[in-house]
Design an enzyme around this catalytic site. Sequence first.
Site, PDB file in Angstrom:
ATOM      1  N   HIS A 162     -10.366  -1.878  -7.076  1.00  6.86           N
ATOM      2  CA  HIS A 162     -10.264  -0.821  -6.058  1.00  6.86           C
ATOM      3  C   HIS A 162      -9.446   0.387  -6.531  1.00  6.86           C
ATOM      4  CE1 HIS A 162      -9.958   1.128  -2.193  1.00  6.86           C
ATOM      5  NE2 HIS A 162      -8.641   0.964  -2.151  1.00  6.86           N
ATOM      6  N   ASP A 181       0.849  -1.200   0.000  1.00 12.22           N
ATOM      7  CA  ASP A 181       0.000   0.000   0.000  1.00 12.22           C
ATOM      8  C   ASP A 181       0.882   1.247   0.000  1.00 12.22           C
ATOM      9  OD1 ASP A 181      -2.302   1.492  -0.044  1.00 12.22           O
ATOM     10  OD2 ASP A 181      -3.104   0.748   1.842  1.00 12.22           O
TER      11      ASP A 181
HETATM   12 FE1  N7H Z   1      -7.415   1.904  -0.812  1.00 15.37          FE
HETATM   13  N1  N7H Z   1      -6.267  -2.753  -0.373  1.00 15.37           N
HETATM   14  O1  N7H Z   1      -5.430  -3.374   0.203  1.00 15.37           O
HETATM   15  O2  N7H Z   1      -7.045  -3.311  -1.122  1.00 15.37           O
HETATM   16  N2  N7H Z   1      -5.874   0.769  -1.520  1.00 15.37           N
HETATM   17  N3  N7H Z   1      -7.808   0.493   0.605  1.00 15.37           N
HETATM   18  N4  N7H Z   1      -8.861   3.120   0.004  1.00 15.37           N
HETATM   19  N5  N7H Z   1      -6.947   3.374  -2.115  1.00 15.37           N
HETATM   20  C1  N7H Z   1      -4.987   1.160  -2.485  1.00 15.37           C
HETATM   21  O3  N7H Z   1      -1.877   2.395  -5.068  1.00 15.37           O
HETATM   22  C2  N7H Z   1      -7.273  -0.774   0.691  1.00 15.37           C
HETATM   23  C3  N7H Z   1      -9.623   2.862   1.089  1.00 15.37           C
HETATM   24  C4  N7H Z   1      -7.615   4.589  -2.263  1.00 15.37           C
HETATM   25  O4  N7H Z   1      -4.045   6.331  -7.127  1.00 15.37           O
HETATM   26  C5  N7H Z   1      -4.058   0.100  -2.737  1.00 15.37           C
HETATM   27  O5  N7H Z   1      -1.018   3.057  -3.172  1.00 15.37           O
HETATM   28  C6  N7H Z   1      -7.842  -1.446   1.848  1.00 15.37           C
HETATM   29  C7  N7H Z   1     -10.607   3.898   1.296  1.00 15.37           C
HETATM   30  C8  N7H Z   1      -6.944   5.409  -3.268  1.00 15.37           C
HETATM   31  O6  N7H Z   1      -4.152   4.419  -8.144  1.00 15.37           O
HETATM   32  C9  N7H Z   1      -4.405  -0.941  -1.914  1.00 15.37           C
HETATM   33  C10 N7H Z   1      -8.705  -0.548   2.426  1.00 15.37           C
HETATM   34  C11 N7H Z   1     -10.401   4.805   0.276  1.00 15.37           C
HETATM   35  C12 N7H Z   1      -5.885   4.642  -3.721  1.00 15.37           C
HETATM   36  C13 N7H Z   1      -5.573  -0.534  -1.147  1.00 15.37           C
HETATM   37  C14 N7H Z   1      -8.691   0.649   1.638  1.00 15.37           C
HETATM   38  C15 N7H Z   1      -9.296   4.313  -0.508  1.00 15.37           C
HETATM   39  C16 N7H Z   1      -5.910   3.383  -2.978  1.00 15.37           C
HETATM   40  C17 N7H Z   1      -2.928   0.104  -3.752  1.00 15.37           C
HETATM   41  C18 N7H Z   1      -9.577  -0.701   3.643  1.00 15.37           C
HETATM   42  C19 N7H Z   1     -11.132   6.083  -0.033  1.00 15.37           C
HETATM   43  C20 N7H Z   1      -4.875   5.049  -4.786  1.00 15.37           C
HETATM   44  C21 N7H Z   1      -1.718   0.838  -3.287  1.00 15.37           C
HETATM   45  C22 N7H Z   1      -9.343  -1.529   4.616  1.00 15.37           C
HETATM   46  C23 N7H Z   1     -12.426   6.244   0.113  1.00 15.37           C
HETATM   47  C24 N7H Z   1      -5.352   4.648  -6.166  1.00 15.37           C
HETATM   48  C25 N7H Z   1      -1.518   2.196  -3.899  1.00 15.37           C
HETATM   49  C26 N7H Z   1      -4.439   5.177  -7.238  1.00 15.37           C
HETATM   50  C27 N7H Z   1      -4.980   2.373  -3.153  1.00 15.37           C
HETATM   51  C28 N7H Z   1      -6.333  -1.305  -0.250  1.00 15.37           C
HETATM   52  C29 N7H Z   1      -9.471   1.760   1.912  1.00 15.37           C
HETATM   53  C30 N7H Z   1      -8.750   4.984  -1.580  1.00 15.37           C
HETATM   54  C31 N7H Z   1      -3.640  -2.261  -1.871  1.00 15.37           C
HETATM   55  C32 N7H Z   1      -7.581  -2.848   2.329  1.00 15.37           C
HETATM   56  C33 N7H Z   1     -11.648   3.949   2.409  1.00 15.37           C
HETATM   57  C34 N7H Z   1      -7.345   6.810  -3.699  1.00 15.37           C
END
Ligand code: N7H
Length: 484
Positions: free
Chosen positions: A342, A197
């Site tokens: 996601h 992440d």
């Molecule tokens: Fe997410 N996951 O492990 O699946 N997220 N996220 N997120 N997220 C991202 O690209 C995860 C949550 C965003 O610019 C990655 O840095 C989990 C909320 C945004 O390409 C992974 C949870 C919100 C991005 C996860 C969670 C977001 C992002 C890839 C909750 C907003 C950047 C790593 C437990 C409402 C997207 C990365 C881009 C990336 C996960 C929550 C938003 C692995 C497990 C609540 C904007």
Amino acid sequence: PLDIANVQGDILAGLPKKVQHYLLFQIDDDVQAFRQRLKLLIPLITTTPQVQDDRAKIAAAKKAATEQGKPAPLVKLSGINISFSHSGLVKLGITDDLGDAAFAKGQFADSATLADPGSTDANGNFVPNWIPAFKNPIHGVVLVSGDSELTVTATQAIVNGIFNIGAHNATMHEVLTIKGQVRPKDEKGHEHFGFLDGISQPAVKDFDTKPNPGQETVRQGVILCGRENDIVAGSNPPVPVVRPAWALDGSFLALRYLFQLVPEFNTFLKDNAIKASGLTPEQGSELLGARLVGRWKSGAPIDLFPLQDNPTAGVDAQQNNKFRYDFPDDPHTQDRCPFAAHTRKTNPRADLEDLGISTENRRIIRRGVQFGPEVTPDEAKSGKTKLGRGLIFAAYQSNIVNGFQFIQQSWANNTGFPIQKNPIVPGFDPIIGQQSNLAPRTLSGTDPNNQGANLSLPTEWVVPKGGEYFFAPSIPALKSKFAL
Ligand code: N7H
């Protein structure tokens, strides 16, 4: 021009952390005493240049160790930041309208908009399935970060001392302290489902001056209030937000206490492994997981590496963000990456930009940390979560209505997003997309060989148990408006 010494360190630079405590507090009735104590805290608040120095120290120690063939040493350091909720401002008698409707409402009242699971009480009010601590007013949060539990506990003791927490002359009391820590060893930097992440963040103009390939630069007002392009939610043409002068260089913090059902997630991947020639069942599970998230566990984006992981690229900042979901065939098909994956839902890149719709004001800076223990052998075997674990999600933006709230409500929860994919209905963001009534969820495009097929998902893997919206004031605002 921006003086970064005015900006609290977590916003633009990110407090370095192995461990981070979020002390959620209520201000006690002698507000003047609280303000006097706050004055003593201000010199201890970690500013942006201090974070830059800390990061330079860590990098230098790592470099020296590598040259000597030794493992990177632990550099002892700690950081402190503070933010206030709307009810905290009210308690302090600060009545200026900060210009953010979600902040003014508070996250508890906003939980219906976010579609957090919950139910309607006898008075017809929506009540989310949150833990009790978050159902009462929280006035603010102190972030304490550091290299170890010991450092953070010691630093927190200093904070407790300043505010006399627990003493007869306390000026604030703890509602709850959420304790996060980075996962151990090889899982460092990975969230609990196993995915790397913190890869994709917007670069902030004139601050992140050397963006990585594919990393988009946003104007400062997308993150900092009062700066260029800090605009009224939904305004087109853009209208600057009117905020009190003291809001300059502050930022809104959306905090979410999100539990993750890891054994259940893993069982689902196992039971629904993608079947294709040449794939073992394990590879089919890995591929499904990657297609739900948009990246392999290594961090490698599936838009670049659709069928096979590339762990080297996953950790390589020169490669791991260099994609836009715009391969010649991709804006209208989802063979490389499902529309609802996601990362695609939460930052759709070319899906909107190629329609002439800017995503600049939807970008947020994510600074979360994991909490809870590793999955135990017993949990792995039974496929059932017994111990609480997940993500303390924390995101900064100049406007919650434009940023976090919009991403959750209008993108992740909206089955028709990304738009204009007819006849395909993308479906829910499989990680965070949700409905209050926990009705069944589906998304399409997980099977690269049968893109139109829908996959039914468990009602939730990420369980929101609380949260609040805060404002992280600038250092000058803390001095002039908050402290005495
Ligand atoms: Fe997410 N996951 O492990 O699946 N997220 N996220 N997120 N997220 C991202 O690209 C995860 C949550 C965003 O610019 C990655 O840095 C989990 C909320 C945004 O390409 C992974 C949870 C919100 C991005 C996860 C969670 C977001 C992002 C890839 C909750 C907003 C950047 C790593 C437990 C409402 C997207 C990365 C881009 C990336 C996960 C929550 C938003 C692995 C497990 C609540 C904007």
